[in-house]
Scaffold this motif. Sequence first.
Motif, short mmCIF file in Angstrom:
data_model
loop_
_atom_site.label_atom_id
_atom_site.label_comp_id
_atom_site.label_asym_id
_atom_site.label_seq_id
_atom_site.Cartn_x
_atom_site.Cartn_y
_atom_site.Cartn_z
N LEU A 107 58.83 160.91 7.25
CA LEU A 107 59.87 161.34 6.55
C LEU A 107 61.17 160.28 6.41
O LEU A 107 61.86 159.97 5.63
CB LEU A 107 60.28 162.61 7.03
N GLN A 108 61.49 159.86 7.78
CA GLN A 108 62.71 158.80 7.84
C GLN A 108 62.44 157.74 7.09
O GLN A 108 63.40 156.98 6.46
CB GLN A 108 62.86 158.66 9.26
N LYS A 130 64.02 155.32 -0.05
CA LYS A 130 64.93 155.77 -1.05
C LYS A 130 66.03 155.48 -1.06
O LYS A 130 66.73 155.12 -2.27
CB LYS A 130 64.56 157.29 -1.02
N ASP A 131 66.88 155.29 0.02
CA ASP A 131 68.28 154.72 0.09
C ASP A 131 68.29 153.29 -0.34
O ASP A 131 69.21 153.13 -1.24
CB ASP A 131 68.59 155.12 1.40
N ARG A 179 62.81 158.24 3.32
CA ARG A 179 64.48 158.39 3.10
C ARG A 179 64.91 156.94 3.05
O ARG A 179 65.75 156.62 2.09
CB ARG A 179 64.82 159.43 4.17
N ASP A 227 67.89 153.24 -3.93
CA ASP A 227 68.97 153.74 -4.83
C ASP A 227 70.09 152.71 -4.82
O ASP A 227 70.82 152.47 -5.77
CB ASP A 227 69.55 155.07 -4.06
#
Length: 290
Positions: free
Chosen positions: A223-224, A230-231, A227, A234
């Motif tokens: 999950l980390q 995704k960061d 994330r 973005d």
Amino acid sequence: GAGGRRGGPGAGRLRTGGGGLQANGADTSAAVTLVSKAAGLTDLDECPDNVKLNDFSSQEAMQSAGWWFNWTDDFTYKPPIYRGFVPSESYWGFSMKGHAAITLRVTGAGVLTIDFGNLLGTPGSRVSVLLNLERKASAEASTLSTTAQIAFDKEDALSIIEDPRGIIVINSITFRCLESKSEDMKASSEVVDAQKHWKTEYNALQHEAVVKKKKQKEHAAALQQVRAAKDLVDKDREEVAHLVQAASEGAARAKLEAAQQHHDNMRLAEALEAMLTSSTERARLQALMD
């Protein structure tokens, strides 16, 4: 192994006591001593009364037999909403706050057989049987009946608990006491077999907990990573949008500057044309402007 019948002869008689054993790890010996004093018991070698301990007809009957509840609310004793899911002769109940515990201080020494369950169907719910706060057996979600055999000795504390959430079901409990002394009892085949069985169960539970914890760590790491990716996406998206906007603004600015330059050149040409008198000079100027 332990006897499987409901009830049986027994001389022991327990009474309920105040204070008590908390499911989250209160002092066992203190709770046992308090119940013992309240009951006025002196003969710890007496075998528990199976008939009385299997009388779940009322909360008062259970407390009179020696069962002790660490909570009191509308769901402590056989809440009617679950009446159709459990045999009427069994006990069922739970605490709205969780961590409910029903405790019995035992006398004598031998092997007990308990048939218990967990009526709650929520995944992760569990009802466990503890002996002196050590987990011996568990019933997972929607398990109405599972049987455990546990070796016991005098002054042990038996607890059936929400672990940490569940709906406690007790179908039956049977104590079979041995006539031999404590050391002989510990070496008997019944006790040895029971200890081996529950050691295996305990090791299985420990392994399950380790595997579950490992999976949780792997899930957290994955999950980390998701994330972080995704960061990064973005951030890249923001940078691209910024570059596109800058390019668009630059093109608009260049177009405006070009138009302004053309306008200035035309004004300069008009001014020069007015200053020239020779047709030849005007023709040359016009050729330059074209």
